[in-house]
Design a protein around this motif. Structure first.
Motif, PDB file in Angstrom:
ATOM      1  N   VAL A  55      12.539 -15.134  30.483  1.00  0.00           N
ATOM      2  CA  VAL A  55      13.929 -14.895  30.142  1.00  0.00           C
ATOM      3  C   VAL A  55      14.553 -14.008  31.214  1.00  0.00           C
ATOM      4  CG1 VAL A  55      13.656 -15.115  27.641  1.00  0.00           C
ATOM      5  CG2 VAL A  55      13.284 -12.891  28.733  1.00  0.00           C
ATOM      6  N   GLU A  56      15.901 -14.028  31.258  1.00  0.00           N
ATOM      7  CA  GLU A  56      16.635 -13.081  32.099  1.00  0.00           C
ATOM      8  C   GLU A  56      17.236 -12.017  31.191  1.00  0.00           C
ATOM      9  OE1 GLU A  56      19.484 -14.866  34.687  1.00  0.00           O
ATOM     10  OE2 GLU A  56      17.999 -16.033  35.807  1.00  0.00           O
ATOM     11  N   LYS A  57      16.946 -10.744  31.492  1.00  0.00           N
ATOM     12  CA  LYS A  57      17.390  -9.646  30.645  1.00  0.00           C
ATOM     13  C   LYS A  57      17.985  -8.536  31.502  1.00  0.00           C
ATOM     14  CE  LYS A  57      16.991  -9.440  26.924  1.00  0.00           C
ATOM     15  NZ  LYS A  57      17.969  -9.928  25.911  1.00  0.00           N
ATOM     16  N   GLN A  58      18.771  -7.696  30.854  1.00  0.00           N
ATOM     17  CA  GLN A  58      19.344  -6.525  31.511  1.00  0.00           C
ATOM     18  C   GLN A  58      18.497  -5.289  31.193  1.00  0.00           C
ATOM     19  OE1 GLN A  58      23.792  -6.204  31.289  1.00  0.00           O
ATOM     20  NE2 GLN A  58      23.589  -7.931  29.874  1.00  0.00           N
ATOM     21  N   LEU A  59      18.098  -4.572  32.236  1.00  0.00           N
ATOM     22  CA  LEU A  59      17.401  -3.298  32.075  1.00  0.00           C
ATOM     23  C   LEU A  59      18.409  -2.164  32.160  1.00  0.00           C
ATOM     24  CD1 LEU A  59      14.233  -3.781  34.347  1.00  0.00           C
ATOM     25  CD2 LEU A  59      14.561  -4.408  31.952  1.00  0.00           C
ATOM     26  N   LYS A  60      18.147  -1.105  31.383  1.00  0.00           N
ATOM     27  CA  LYS A  60      19.026   0.059  31.377  1.00  0.00           C
ATOM     28  C   LYS A  60      18.498   1.094  32.369  1.00  0.00           C
ATOM     29  CE  LYS A  60      19.882  -0.805  26.484  1.00  0.00           C
ATOM     30  NZ  LYS A  60      19.695  -0.322  25.088  1.00  0.00           N
ATOM     31  N   HIS A  61      19.201   1.269  33.458  1.00  0.00           N
ATOM     32  CA  HIS A  61      18.805   2.250  34.469  1.00  0.00           C
ATOM     33  C   HIS A  61      19.234   3.650  34.026  1.00  0.00           C
ATOM     34  CE1 HIS A  61      18.601   4.249  38.408  1.00  0.00           C
ATOM     35  NE2 HIS A  61      17.772   3.257  38.758  1.00  0.00           N
ATOM     36  N   ARG A  62      18.452   4.667  34.452  1.00  0.00           N
ATOM     37  CA  ARG A  62      18.766   6.037  34.079  1.00  0.00           C
ATOM     38  C   ARG A  62      20.200   6.416  34.517  1.00  0.00           C
ATOM     39  NH1 ARG A  62      15.819  10.824  33.365  1.00  0.00           N
ATOM     40  NH2 ARG A  62      13.855   9.924  34.068  1.00  0.00           N
ATOM     41  N   ALA A  63      20.636   5.883  35.663  1.00  0.00           N
ATOM     42  CA  ALA A  63      21.953   6.226  36.192  1.00  0.00           C
ATOM     43  C   ALA A  63      23.088   5.547  35.424  1.00  0.00           C
ATOM     44  CB  ALA A  63      22.033   5.844  37.668  1.00  0.00           C
ATOM     45  N   GLY A  64      22.762   4.717  34.449  1.00  0.00           N
ATOM     46  CA  GLY A  64      23.775   4.072  33.637  1.00  0.00           C
ATOM     47  C   GLY A  64      24.145   2.670  34.085  1.00  0.00           C
ATOM     48  N   ARG A  65      23.678   2.240  35.241  1.00  0.00           N
ATOM     49  CA  ARG A  65      23.995   0.892  35.700  1.00  0.00           C
ATOM     50  C   ARG A  65      23.039  -0.124  35.105  1.00  0.00           C
ATOM     51  NH1 ARG A  65      20.598  -0.388  40.069  1.00  0.00           N
ATOM     52  NH2 ARG A  65      19.495   1.415  40.974  1.00  0.00           N
ATOM     53  N   THR A  66      23.410  -1.359  35.218  1.00  0.00           N
ATOM     54  CA  THR A  66      22.593  -2.446  34.679  1.00  0.00           C
ATOM     55  C   THR A  66      21.782  -3.083  35.791  1.00  0.00           C
ATOM     56  OG1 THR A  66      24.159  -2.919  32.896  1.00  0.00           O
ATOM     57  CG2 THR A  66      22.676  -4.698  33.535  1.00  0.00           C
ATOM     58  N   VAL A  67      20.514  -3.322  35.509  1.00  0.00           N
ATOM     59  CA  VAL A  67      19.631  -4.015  36.449  1.00  0.00           C
ATOM     60  C   VAL A  67      19.255  -5.357  35.825  1.00  0.00           C
ATOM     61  CG1 VAL A  67      17.443  -3.961  37.696  1.00  0.00           C
ATOM     62  CG2 VAL A  67      18.729  -1.836  37.346  1.00  0.00           C
ATOM     63  N   TRP A  68      19.702  -6.430  36.489  1.00  0.00           N
ATOM     64  CA  TRP A  68      19.320  -7.756  35.987  1.00  0.00           C
ATOM     65  C   TRP A  68      17.894  -8.077  36.423  1.00  0.00           C
ATOM     66  CZ3 TRP A  68      21.250 -10.957  32.510  1.00  0.00           C
ATOM     67  CH2 TRP A  68      22.589 -10.790  32.122  1.00  0.00           C
ATOM     68  N   SER A  69      17.125  -8.624  35.492  1.00  0.00           N
ATOM     69  CA  SER A  69      15.707  -8.889  35.790  1.00  0.00           C
ATOM     70  C   SER A  69      15.275 -10.205  35.185  1.00  0.00           C
ATOM     71  CB  SER A  69      14.824  -7.756  35.248  1.00  0.00           C
ATOM     72  OG  SER A  69      14.954  -7.680  33.833  1.00  0.00           O
ATOM     73  N   LYS A  70      14.288 -10.784  35.833  1.00  0.00           N
ATOM     74  CA  LYS A  70      13.631 -11.970  35.286  1.00  0.00           C
ATOM     75  C   LYS A  70      12.314 -11.502  34.681  1.00  0.00           C
ATOM     76  CE  LYS A  70      13.724 -15.748  37.622  1.00  0.00           C
ATOM     77  NZ  LYS A  70      13.434 -16.737  38.700  1.00  0.00           N
ATOM     78  N   VAL A  71      12.135 -11.691  33.384  1.00  0.00           N
ATOM     79  CA  VAL A  71      10.990 -11.165  32.645  1.00  0.00           C
ATOM     80  C   VAL A  71      10.080 -12.324  32.232  1.00  0.00           C
ATOM     81  CG1 VAL A  71      10.228  -9.818  30.659  1.00  0.00           C
ATOM     82  CG2 VAL A  71      12.389  -9.265  31.794  1.00  0.00           C
ATOM     83  N   THR A  72       8.807 -12.197  32.583  1.00  0.00           N
ATOM     84  CA  THR A  72       7.802 -13.167  32.149  1.00  0.00           C
ATOM     85  C   THR A  72       6.863 -12.461  31.181  1.00  0.00           C
ATOM     86  OG1 THR A  72       7.911 -14.315  34.272  1.00  0.00           O
ATOM     87  CG2 THR A  72       5.999 -14.766  32.876  1.00  0.00           C
TER      88      THR A  72
END
Length: 619
Positions: A100-117
């Motif tokens: 799936v493709e999910k958004q990770l929550k970065h400590r700085a408040g920005r969003t990190v898009w990731s591909k999760v297996t």
């Protein structure tokens, strides 16, 4: 073989010691791979808490490894849209892994898009023990994709949504399920009611934009389009239910997906016109433009996206045809008429190939002797659906589409062939045929060659062919019509100016034209009708007499001038014996109209010629 050091006081066989060493080495390698991997990795227990993560995963979230251990995974990964059905299938062994493709929550408040297996580590009995997540940063790929998607859906010049985006929103609006609507009479006018969601489009085009491009240059035109787009975006896309898009060129559209009726859309169109009428200051130029707007509003359930835009585009061009700088609301009756025009225009060339056209003839009668001197050829379309169509229904379409060239050639040859038959049967009368010639036949075809070919094929002498061309086409700009007509006149073909008096009416020019006949427009003959009106509001006797005298004087002057120049005069639209007699007294040479005969088959002319022969033989 010697035993190795003991375990818990007991010696361990050397073979087992080697296996333990191998396991420790393997575990060390796995831990090194886990720790040093460039891709984020996390081991998660059944309660969704992180057991272990590698530095790459920690770096993706802006945290340390120690901070992440025992953290609930939902504090890091956005739980929205988690595919629970697929996860259950993973647990039940239906799939080996889940991506799936999910958004990770970065400590700085920005969003990190990731591909999760996601994979499962199972216990000895096959049950789920741990979850292993492999996480790859795809933020840059997503940004690139977003940029490409924006470019695909937006106009690069004005930054407005483009035609593709417009149709995506329109498609989505037309697929919207039924939703509550306001009661009849609330917030709208015509078109409101309980027929489900409604939709509307204001489709607009700038009037005279091409002239600005030509006069000031395309760079000024582009800046004007940007200024127009900015004004439309700021004024008419205030909330999500409206979309302002550039459809191409100088065409824009405003889509309203929550329409309350046609009154709302026409009010919007009027406000658009008002907004665009204010001057634009562009690169030192103060430009004033107007727009034409086509308005379509209807229930979502009564239309399709294609039909909505097609009708909006047609209505826009009605606005232009009606005078520009206005809005026009779609009219189903006018739309049906336009559709009929399009169907006829499309069917013209195939109809010619199928032989659906025929020619009728109306006699041209000498006013001095009452004899038939010739006949005008009038084409008819025997349409299989609409019945017999008169020329005014399809000739303008043929001229617009260019089908007038092959159709005109066919009428010319068919008419010459019929005139040759009359000559064979009635050689003493030398009855000529008069054929209408469209200006486009001169521009788009070698009309001189076409006429020569028709005369050669049919054997008709050139002196028995008369070609009629309208005054505006003959006296308009350009020298090609005059050159062609001069060549035809040199061949011996008679040239007639049709509807004389409705165009330029440049009498001084007549002496320099290769013309033999003037055909007076029927409006000049109205004053020659019987004094008693046939219907409508009665006309005061003194006004009727004054108008009749004026018409007679005008016609008499034109006849006298024509005769001075060596031309003959034909009058059209004769409906009574009184008209014919009064025209004869002016010196008019020939006439045609229902008083003499309506247009009919070629045999009609032949029958009149036979009667004339019998009358001459009896004298």
């Amino acid at each position: 073989m010697a035993d190795g050091p003991g375990v818990n006081g007991r010696p361990v066989p050397e073979a087992d010691e080697r296996e333990l060493a191998a396991l420790r080495a393997s575990e060390s390698r796995l831990r090194a791979a886990f720790s040093d991997a460039g891709i984020g990795m996390a081991l998660i227990d059944p309660e969704d808490r992180i057991i272990e993560v590698n530095p790459a995963f920690a770096a993706l979230t802006g945290r340390t490894v120690d901070e992440l251990v025992r953290t609930h995974i939902h504090e890091i990964v956005d739980p929205e849209g988690m595919p629970r059905r697929l996860f259950r299938a993973l647990v039940h062994g239906e799939h080996d892994r889940l991506r799936v493709e999910k958004q990770l929550k970065h400590r700085a408040g920005r969003t990190v898009w990731s591909k999760v297996t996601v994979s499962l580590i199972r216990d000895a009995e096959g049950g789920p023990l741990y979850t292993l997540a492999l996480v790859e940063d795809i933020t840059e790929q997503r940004r690139l994709g977003d940029r490409l998607e924006y470019q695909a859906l937006h106009d690069p010049l004005t930054r407005l949504p483009n035609r593709t985006y417009f149709f995506e929103r329109l498609d989505a609006a037309c697929l919207t399920p039924d939703r509550a609507t306001e009661p009849l009479g609330v917030g709208g006018g015509a078109g409101t009611g309980t027929d489900g969601p409604r939709i509307g489009v204001c489709y607009l085009d700038l009037d005279g934009f091409a002239a600005i491009n030509e006069a000031l240059g395309h760079h000024i035109g582009d800046q004007l389009l940007i200024a127009v787009a900015t004004r439309l975006r700021r004024g008419f896309s205030a909330h999500g239910a409206r979309l302002v898009a550039r459809m191409g060129g100088d065409e824009f559209a405003v889509l309203v997906t929550d329409s309350r009726g046609s009154d709302q859309l026409t009010d919007l169109a009027a406000r658009i016109l008002d907004a665009l009428e204010r001057p634009f200051d562009v690169a030192g130029h103060r430009l004033v433009v107007t727009a034409s707007v086509g308005v379509v509003e209807r229930s979502v359930h009564e239309t399709t996206p294609t039909d909505l835009v097609k009708d909006a585009d047609a209505t826009l061009y009605w606005s232009k045809a009606d005078g520009r700088a206005r809005w026009t609301l779609y009219d189903p009756d006018r739309g049906a008429h336009q559709l009929t025009r399009q169907l006829l225009a499309t069917a013209l060339r195939p109809a010619l190939e199928r032989g659906e056209f025929t020619v009728e003839y109306q006699p041209l009668v000498g006013l001095a002797d009452g004899a038939v001197h010739g006949a005008e050829a009038l084409v008819r379309w025997r349409h299989p659906r609409y019945g017999t169509l008169s020329p005014d229904r399809f000739i303008p379409l043929a001229e617009e589409s260019g089908a007038i060239v092959p159709l005109g050639k066919w009428v010319l040859e068919e008419s010459c062939r019929q005139a040759r038959r009359w000559l064979t049967e009635f050689p003493e009368t030398e009855t000529f045929v008069s054929v209408n010639l469209a200006a486009r036949q001169i521009w788009d075809s070698d009309v001189v060659a076409d006429v020569a070919q028709a005369l050669e094929r049919t054997g008709l002498p050139a002196r028995l062919l008369q070609l009629e061309i309208t005054e505006s086409a003959l006296l308009g700009p350009g020298g090609r019509p005059l050159q062609a007509l001069q060549a035809l006149a040199d061949m011996g073909v008679r040239i007639a100016i049709d509807d004389f008096g409705t165009g330029y009416s440049n009498l001084a020019y007549l002496s320099r034209l290769p013309v033999h006949v003037l055909k007076l427009d029927g409006t000049f003959i109205e004053g020659f009708r019987d004094p008693a009106p046939s219907g409508g509001r009665p006309e005061l006797p003194e006004l009727r007499s004054r108008r009749s005298d004026a018409d007679e004087q005008i016609v008499g002057a034109m006849v006298q001038l024509a005769h001075t120049l060596g031309l003959t005069v034909t009058a059209e639209g004769i409906e009574s014996a009184a008209q014919a007699e009064r025209l004869r007294l002016t010196g008019c040479d020939t006439a045609q109209g229902w008083y003499f005969a309506r247009p009919g088959e070629a045999e009609l002319v032949a029958a009149i010629l036979r009667d004339g022969r019998e009358d001459r033989g009896g004298r």
